[in-house]
Design an enzyme around this catalytic site. Sequence first.
Site, mmCIF file in Angstrom:
data_model
loop_
_atom_site.group_PDB
_atom_site.id
_atom_site.type_symbol
_atom_site.label_atom_id
_atom_site.label_comp_id
_atom_site.label_asym_id
_atom_site.label_seq_id
_atom_site.Cartn_x
_atom_site.Cartn_y
_atom_site.Cartn_z
ATOM 1 C CG ASP B 112 -2.018 -1.022 1.139
ATOM 2 O OD1 ASP B 112 -2.174 -1.632 0.071
ATOM 3 O OD2 ASP B 112 -2.715 -1.209 2.141
ATOM 4 N N GLY B 113 2.065 1.154 0.555
ATOM 5 C CA GLY B 113 2.929 2.333 0.599
ATOM 6 C C GLY B 113 3.201 2.900 -0.779
ATOM 7 C CG ASN B 193 -4.837 4.882 4.352
ATOM 8 O OD1 ASN B 193 -5.765 4.346 3.761
ATOM 9 N ND2 ASN B 193 -3.654 4.306 4.477
ATOM 10 C CG ASP B 223 -4.052 9.008 23.824
ATOM 11 O OD1 ASP B 223 -4.149 9.677 24.861
ATOM 12 O OD2 ASP B 223 -3.529 7.884 23.796
#
Lengths: 345, 345, 345, 345
Positions: B112-113, B193, B223
Amino acid sequence: ANMELIEGNMCTFSTGVVRVQSRKKAESSLTFTDPSTQQQILSWKSTPKTVLLLKKLGQELLEEAKEVASFLYYQEKMNVLVEPEVHDIFAQIPGFGDLHERVDFVACLGGDGVILHASKLFRGAIPPVVSFNLGSLGFLTSHTFEDYKKDLRQVIHGDGTLDGVYITLRMRLQCEISRNGKAMPGKVFDVLNEVVVDRGSNPYLSKIECYEHDRLITKVQADGVIVATPTGSTAYSTAAGGSMVHPNVPCMLFTPICPHTLSSRPVIFPDSAKLELKIPEDARDNAWVSFDGKRRQELLRGDSVRICVSPHPLPTVNKYDQTGDWFSSLTRCLNWNQRLEQKAL
Amino acid sequence: ANMELIEGNMCTFSTGVVRVQSRKKAESSLTFTDPSTQQQILSWKSTPKTVLLLKKLGQELLEEAKEVASFLYYQEKMNVLVEPEVHDIFAQIPGFGDLHERVDFVACLGGDGVILHASKLFRGAIPPVVSFNLGSLGFLTSHTFEDYKKDLRQVIHGDGTLDGVYITLRMRLQCEISRNGKAMPGKVFDVLNEVVVDRGSNPYLSKIECYEHDRLITKVQADGVIVATPTGSTAYSTAAGGSMVHPNVPCMLFTPICPHTLSSRPVIFPDSAKLELKIPEDARDNAWVSFDGKRRQELLRGDSVRICVSPHPLPTVNKYDQTGDWFSSLTRCLNWNQRLEQKAL
Amino acid sequence: ANMELIEGNMCTFSTGVVRVQSRKKAESSLTFTDPSTQQQILSWKSTPKTVLLLKKLGQELLEEAKEVASFLYYQEKMNVLVEPEVHDIFAQIPGFGDLHERVDFVACLGGDGVILHASKLFRGAIPPVVSFNLGSLGFLTSHTFEDYKKDLRQVIHGDGTLDGVYITLRMRLQCEISRNGKAMPGKVFDVLNEVVVDRGSNPYLSKIECYEHDRLITKVQADGVIVATPTGSTAYSTAAGGSMVHPNVPCMLFTPICPHTLSSRPVIFPDSAKLELKIPEDARDNAWVSFDGKRRQELLRGDSVRICVSPHPLPTVNKYDQTGDWFSSLTRCLNWNQRLEQKAL
Amino acid sequence: ANMELIEGNMCTFSTGVVRVQSRKKAESSLTFTDPSTQQQILSWKSTPKTVLLLKKLGQELLEEAKEVASFLYYQEKMNVLVEPEVHDIFAQIPGFGDLHERVDFVACLGGDGVILHASKLFRGAIPPVVSFNLGSLGFLTSHTFEDYKKDLRQVIHGDGTLDGVYITLRMRLQCEISRNGKAMPGKVFDVLNEVVVDRGSNPYLSKIECYEHDRLITKVQADGVIVATPTGSTAYSTAAGGSMVHPNVPCMLFTPICPHTLSSRPVIFPDSAKLELKIPEDARDNAWVSFDGKRRQELLRGDSVRICVSPHPLPTVNKYDQTGDWFSSLTRCLNWNQRLEQKAL
């Protein structure tokens, strides 16, 4: 501003117009020119003439119903239709004669249950619904009774600035029970919140086969499966761990109930999905199906429920606008993200 | 069958056509004639001429890249563009001359990168991407290397039956950092994403103000907050408890990370939303933002990130079709709903 | 009633007695004669003489601290110790001379942070702590300031009926950082809430190896891992999806933060566990560790944190009793299970 | 090593000894000298004489049962007791005469269901159970059939090094149904996994009042409530979102099923808790209760179920040891934290 409007009559028998704006793919390039989902506005071609007035079951809210009916009849000169069970009371109001005319919009008094009831009354297209809560907490009832005259006038005559009022087109799901691969006669149900297949009081977990466009997607071993609309996403689906989905997102939520595997997770399908939940022939037990929490019935081994988007959404009149009303409901009904201010622990 | 097609050139410089079908509200009634989201098919007006070939960084996959380049160049007579860092190697292949031509589609080798990298290379419209995983697990890389010749031929010449291949138009989010209410120059990022605002290594939880169309929706003490596309719904957002959303659903996922209140829950907005995540002036600490897990940078008190749908989706060529590929990814990458058959406990 | 008491001095230097009751396995059969965890009562052998008075940092609550100090000194004739930073103020109160005496109990003014500070002051056994919240919301601070005189008198002289006051023995975790398999000097920390190993601001998820009694249990790929006490179960661990655990349950909570797999789930170990969280030699990045949200420091590849129950719990004086105080905290601090009454949707 | 042993006969009629070690509060200070929960070892004072052999219902596993019975009878010279329904088959084995003797341990063939059955057979103390799975997946059945001779010999004669075998003492819950505040005769049930109160097939959510030591803790509006043992924590409670708890943690899990409020969360009580789940007098509907998934029965308005720890745990013989067996079960039965190795997305 630069909104392009698609105008149309309100329902087949209505005098209203809904202006919407959809995402267009520009023809000369692979580009979205607008998002798919926008504010929708109801405006009338001619002033609405007839209202269906619904109230919650029982003896409650009779006085309020009379008050609203009188306002609409005497001041707004509308025809006011009521359901048989409250008909006799209204019949005493002078001028309530023949009521078999068409409905321009529906006014509801009570909680979400009254809107679910309205959803059931209309098989095909549904006129816009404006709903007044009277102490009941409800996701769909954003109007309070105190302002009913002002709010109803806006529905009828339009907000001065908008030439209409904001509405939310709430997707419904069309559900059909099949036996031996064939649709059962009379077993078609439209739901506004969700359809649920569950194990009822059987001791064993159901194993449910899930198909999309006739392709087996997964087998769910769980207490049951919920298929919900965005409107229903804040009801039972949320209790089972589903996300809360804005009513303008065109999708179906697939939410297992207490799945018997760690790796299960709710899944969200596009509204083009054709889902089918099937009780396998070799299931240990029968299962049950219910539609908006009602009309509960048994499913035998081999039965299935086919689910797709209904062509007839339920339009609800907003108090403010779509997103404002929705977040207000999240906070009011679910205490979403509410807490006392606190020091970090 | 009775699909109505909206034809268009593929990108401004392309020779392709994407046929899509959108939900139309019939003009004379409040009725959906079709669901909003359907299969999309890529077909070419004339045979594609130029391909951009991308591979994962480093020395891996060089042989495979040469093999694919040779196939496309010698057998398919295409122009093959490569990135500078692999350019020298390909330059040794006879006939690789001037490469400054336009790209009809992109072929990726790796996980996916590589697709995320392709997403970054194109600021405006993106040509279709076909991606081959080579041992890497990836959500977006449904093609295996073994079949690369057959798969590439189908992209170029069409599947015999379809006169094209199925593609998924993957929404991207356009993100812009603002300081003192003004957009910062050079601070616009498209993500495939998700965009994440988090506390970084600060000891204190961030309090993040969340606006939609300039209206304060909620304050999140957590967070951090993820705003994800449907494509990103199966990545970090799922780890934080978000639902898994089919890439055809036009929406944005708003997923708090470890929220410091029991009543928080992920929320899903329509793709028409204009979100803004703002670090309040009185925040205890600065925060951080990252885009698809990269380009991490600090946000000062008063800074915000504005997020809306990008007009330029990333089209990925499917192995089978949109829903088949997606469920296959859920199972392959996440073991979704997988378990050994077991007796009820 | 038929409680069997184990009497003991309060701390090595104290005048108090804690009566507890533990689960005994009857010798002649495999039978639990009593559950393992029961109400614990603090009673003094002789009236306590010395109190350590702590307040939150900064200039706040000085007046209240003076008031409490005066009450304890003049009316209860106790020695009142204060920390260096508030020492100068108290020094003006006549009679506050040499303060180097032992502490019978600790009185805290402020939120949970003051108790965490008290926890840090005592390396070995800790005297009982009574804590007054002054507007701060806190899980551990069940006493309100209005009743401080009555409450302190009960701690000193006992509730008339009990001959003592209920206390909760709050387990702490002893944490030790190791490098190359060897404990690092000076790197031992006791925590009352939790120890956290996380990726800090690294872009990549941490892969953390988890050992129990030197056996590899699992590898967690996540934003981090929390190991919490029952006291800490309602703090960060709950935000990460952990259950809320009554402080009398002798256990450790192992709660992954945003785990990158669907099948992860929080796990609860017995208090006999010896856990170790290790950064593998081949990790992509370093990680970070923090203790009760403080003393944050980097962990290199190969470093690990060893965690076991501390022999020294922190005893907190209850307002009512253990379970009453705890549920009151859940409701007060987390709105646990709170909602407006609503019709079923 | 320095373990202090509490020795005891195995059950009232047994020849065994269980050595355990409990957390002691040192008498002279407020210090835990040992954690409360430790490895427990079964060793016999004299060689066990009698075994009860159980198998799953039906015609399956008859050959295996005969094989085991023959081994125990002929080679180990034990008395082998069987249940009535398999009695006739075993009666053909020479020497199986009078069977009314006491049981030293129980051997089970089949899945967890056989152990749940064993749990039901013994009202009081239960002898140790060693369980062989035969293809069934089970949390409690860690022994495989291939090694049955070796494993049984170790139970009888001890592992050479340990002078015994590791066992896990599994807490059970004692449940009692009350009507009008009075215990109903014959309505006492011991469960090894969980007791569940739910709405059955009623359309409306149950509102259940929850008491601890007769104090109202909360009202739960949900599909139901699970109270589980640590052993049951990996069964239905996990499906409803509860944490997974090591069987040595002395606690009860309180897990709502699909709670109708966002702020609900599972809660874990100490084993000293006395819980009561009550159907309010003004409930909309009756409810249902089941015990280890069996003996399902209706609860009327005003009825309640009182739950406390049973004095009689169920001891199961470990394959390796308590923690090793447990994590092995998590992985084997639930694929806990399993995933394919993957590149960070």
